[in-house]
Enzyme design. Structure first.
Site, mmCIF file in Angstrom:
data_model
loop_
_atom_site.group_PDB
_atom_site.id
_atom_site.type_symbol
_atom_site.label_atom_id
_atom_site.label_comp_id
_atom_site.label_asym_id
_atom_site.label_seq_id
_atom_site.Cartn_x
_atom_site.Cartn_y
_atom_site.Cartn_z
ATOM 1 N N LYS A 19 0.835 -1.204 0.000
ATOM 2 C CA LYS A 19 0.000 0.000 0.000
ATOM 3 C C LYS A 19 0.868 1.251 0.000
ATOM 4 O O LYS A 19 0.637 2.189 -0.780
ATOM 5 C CB LYS A 19 -0.904 0.012 1.240
ATOM 6 C CG LYS A 19 -1.706 1.305 1.399
ATOM 7 C CD LYS A 19 -2.489 1.329 2.700
ATOM 8 C CE LYS A 19 -1.715 1.970 3.828
ATOM 9 N NZ LYS A 19 -1.776 3.457 3.788
ATOM 10 N N ASN A 20 1.864 1.276 0.883
ATOM 11 C CA ASN A 20 2.666 2.483 1.053
ATOM 12 C C ASN A 20 3.619 2.736 -0.108
ATOM 13 O O ASN A 20 4.261 3.781 -0.162
ATOM 14 C CB ASN A 20 3.450 2.417 2.367
ATOM 15 C CG ASN A 20 2.542 2.588 3.569
ATOM 16 O OD1 ASN A 20 1.451 3.145 3.464
ATOM 17 N ND2 ASN A 20 2.976 2.096 4.722
ATOM 18 N N ARG A 37 -4.415 10.434 3.800
ATOM 19 C CA ARG A 37 -3.258 11.274 4.050
ATOM 20 C C ARG A 37 -2.321 11.379 2.839
ATOM 21 O O ARG A 37 -1.757 12.436 2.564
ATOM 22 C CB ARG A 37 -2.508 10.651 5.224
ATOM 23 C CG ARG A 37 -1.373 11.469 5.733
ATOM 24 C CD ARG A 37 -1.825 12.435 6.783
ATOM 25 N NE ARG A 37 -0.845 13.478 6.911
ATOM 26 C CZ ARG A 37 -1.052 14.622 7.540
ATOM 27 N NH1 ARG A 37 -2.209 14.864 8.079
ATOM 28 N NH2 ARG A 37 -0.127 15.531 7.616
ATOM 29 N N CYS A 87 -5.708 8.607 8.585
ATOM 30 C CA CYS A 87 -5.777 8.058 9.936
ATOM 31 C C CYS A 87 -5.665 9.163 10.981
ATOM 32 O O CYS A 87 -4.917 10.123 10.821
ATOM 33 C CB CYS A 87 -4.635 7.057 10.164
ATOM 34 S SG CYS A 87 -4.874 5.480 9.356
ATOM 35 N N ILE A 92 7.457 8.067 16.745
ATOM 36 C CA ILE A 92 7.157 8.627 15.425
ATOM 37 C C ILE A 92 5.906 9.494 15.454
ATOM 38 O O ILE A 92 5.927 10.658 15.037
ATOM 39 C CB ILE A 92 7.002 7.506 14.375
ATOM 40 C CG1 ILE A 92 8.220 6.572 14.396
ATOM 41 C CG2 ILE A 92 6.801 8.106 12.984
ATOM 42 C CD1 ILE A 92 9.519 7.229 14.028
#
Length: 418
Positions: free
Chosen positions: A22-23, A92, A116, A327
Site C-alpha cells: 500500500k505504502n 493522508r 488516519c 514517530i
C-alpha cells in the site's frame, strides 16, 4: 456497516500470499502525474486507499485504466490542478500530488490532508522543501495554494526529521526541477527505494537511495514505464504476528527478509521463528512467547506501522514488555480496546507497559485506525470466545481479503453486514 466476528483459539497453518505494498503503490500511482505517457503498474493491491487515489488522479484529468489483474495504466494530460477536500480528507497520502503538480503544471491547489487519526502529522517539511525549490506557497481556507511560474530549481534541502512523506513529495518534484537537488536526512524506507527505482525507469536521474542523502539531477521530461509494486512488508509482518500469537506455522508467499530486519529480529526475541524459503518467509512458534521492549524508529529501525500488532502479541507473552512510540502522537488508541479483552496495558506518555496475561477474552471492540484494526483481529484470534470488531472500514483501507486469507489458514472469522 460491516464488522468481523472472530471466534478465537485456533492455530493458524498454511500459506498467505503477500500483496503489493500500500505504502508504495499509492506513491507510484502519483508518479504517473509526472509524464503524459503511460505508467503501467503491476502487483497493485485491491484496497480502498488505491481506489481513493485513483479517484483523485481522475479528478486531476489523468486516465487510470485497468490493464489486467492488479494492473493499472496511468497517464495523460493534467486537466485540473485542484485536489479537493472531499477526496483528500479520506487519505493522508493525497498530499503527495502537490510536488508532481508543481513540477509538471507549475501550480497546485491541494486541500490539507486527512487519513488516519494519528497525531498531527504536520506537512510543514513538505512545504518548506518546496519553497526551497522555488515554489511560492500560501495557506488559504484549508487549501495549500502553490505556484512555480518559472519552474522549480534544484537546491539543497535538509530535512529536520527523516519524514517518509516529505522525502517522497520532494523527490518527485525534484525530478523535473532545473539542476541538481540534494535531499539530506532523507527517509530510507524500502518504499522510498521502490519509488526511486520506478522514477529512474521513467527517465529520472536519482542516486543515493538507502543512504540518507538523495541526489536528483533534474530532467526536462519523464517517459512511460512498466513497473511492479514491491511486496507489502507491513502486511507480511502483520501475518507473521498472526502466526506468533496463535502458535501457528505460516508460509508468507512473497515476503522478503531484507525489508523486515528489525521486525524479524524482534519476532525472534519473542520466540517466533522466521526462516527464508524459496517462495517467501516461513513463520512459526512452538514455544512460549516472551516479553520484549520495542522502540519505534525510522527505517531501518522498528516501524511504527507494526507497533499495534506487536502489542497484541505481547499482551499474551510471558513477563512484561514496553513499547515506546517515537514517530507519531496518539498511536495508542487501541489500548482501551485491548484492555476490554483482558489485556493489561498502561500508557505513560509515549510508552506503553504491557504485562502479559495467560489468555484474552472475546469482547465487542471498535477499530480506531488502520493498524489498530488488525491488532484487534490478532487479539480476537488468540482470545477465548467471540470477538466482534466494528468500524472495519479502517482495515479495508490497507489490507486486502483479510477474512479470506485468515480463514484459509484455519481462523474462524466472518464478515457480516448490519
Amino acid at each position: 456497516m460491516d464488522r468481523f466476528i472472530i471466534r478465537g483459539g485456533r492455530r493458524l497453518t498454511g500459506e498467505i500470499e503477500i500483496g503489493g505494498a500500500k505504502n508504495s503503490g499509492l506513491k507510484l500511482m502519483v508518479a504517473g502525474l509526472l509524464t503524459s505517457e503511460r505508467l503501467v503498474l503491476s502487483n497493485v493491491p485491491a484496497i480502498a486507499d488505491i481506489k481513493t487515489m485513483r479517484d483523485l488522479l481522475v479528478g486531476l484529468g489523468i486516465t487510470v485504466e485497468d490493464a489486467g489483474p492488479r494492473t493499472l495504466s496511468i497517464g495523460g494530460e493534467i486537466g485540473s490542478v485542484e485536489a479537493p477536500y472531499d477526496i483528500v480528507s479520506k487519505m493522508r497520502a493525497s498530499i503527495l500530488v502537490l510536488g508532481p503538480l508543481l513540477a509538471r503544471a507549475r501550480e497546485a491547489k491541494v486541500s490539507l490532508p486527512g487519513g488516519c487519526a494519528i497525531g498531527t502529522r504536520p506537512v510543514d517539511m513538505h512545504l518548506k522543501g518546496l519553497e526551497t525549490l522555488g515554489a511560492e506557497i500560501r495557506l488559504e481556507n484549508g487549501y495549500i495554494n502553490a505556484t512555480a511560474p518559472d519552474g522549480l530549481k534544484g537546491d539543497r534541502i535538509i530535512l529536520p526529521f527523516a519524514s517518509v512523506g516529505a522525502t517522497e513529495n520532494l523527490l518527485m518534484a525534484a525530478t523535473l526541477a532545473k539542476g541538481r537537488t540534494h535531499i539530506v536526512n532523507a527517509a530510507r524506507e524500502p518504499e522510498i527505494s521502490d519509488l526511486v527505482h520506478c522514477l529512474n525507469a521513467m527517465g529520472a536521474q536519482i542516486t543515493g537511495e538507502g543512504s540518507g542523502t538523495l541526489v536528483i539531477d533534474g530532467v526536462e521530461k519523464l517517459h512511460g514505464a512498466h513497473y511492479a509494486v514491491m511486496p507489502d512488508r507491513i502486511e507480511c509482518g502483520t501475518y507473521a504476528c498472526a502466526a506468533g500469537i496463535t502458535g501457528g506455522d505460516l508460509l508468507l508467499v512473497g515476503g522478503r527478509a531484507d525489508d523486515l530486519g528489525a521486525v524479524i529480529r524482534t519476532l525472534e526475541e519473542t520466540g517466533v521463528e522466521v526462516l527464508e524459503e524459496e517462495r517467501g518467509l516461513r513463520v512459526r512458534r512452538s514455544g512460549t512467547l516472551q516479553g520484549v521492549d520495542i522502540m519505534t524508529e525510522p527505517y531501518p529501525g522498528f516501524p511504527t506501522d507494526m507497533q499495534a500488532q506487536f502489542m497484541a502479541m505481547l499482551s499474551v507473552a510471558e513477563g512484561a514488555s514496553m513499547i515506546t512510540e517515537t514517530i507519531f502522537e496518539n498511536r495508542f488508541m487501541h489500548v482501551p480496546e485491548l484492555n476490554r479483552m483482558g489485556a493489561r496495558v498502561n500508557v505513560h506518555g509515549r510508552s506503553a507497559i504491557i504485562r502479559g496475561v495467560p489468555k484474552l477474552s472475546g469482547a465487542p471492540v471498535m477499530a480506531t485506525d488502520l493498524r489498530a484494526s488488525f491488532s484487534l483481529i490478532l487479539a480476537g484470534l488468540a482470545a477465548e470466545g467471540e470477538t466482534q470488531l466494528s468500524r472495519i472500514y479502517h482495515l479495508d483501507r490497507g489490507y486486502e481479503g483479510v477474512d479470506r486469507k485468515l480463514a484459509a489458514c484455519g481462523a474462524d472469522i466472518a464478515r457480516v453486514s448490519d
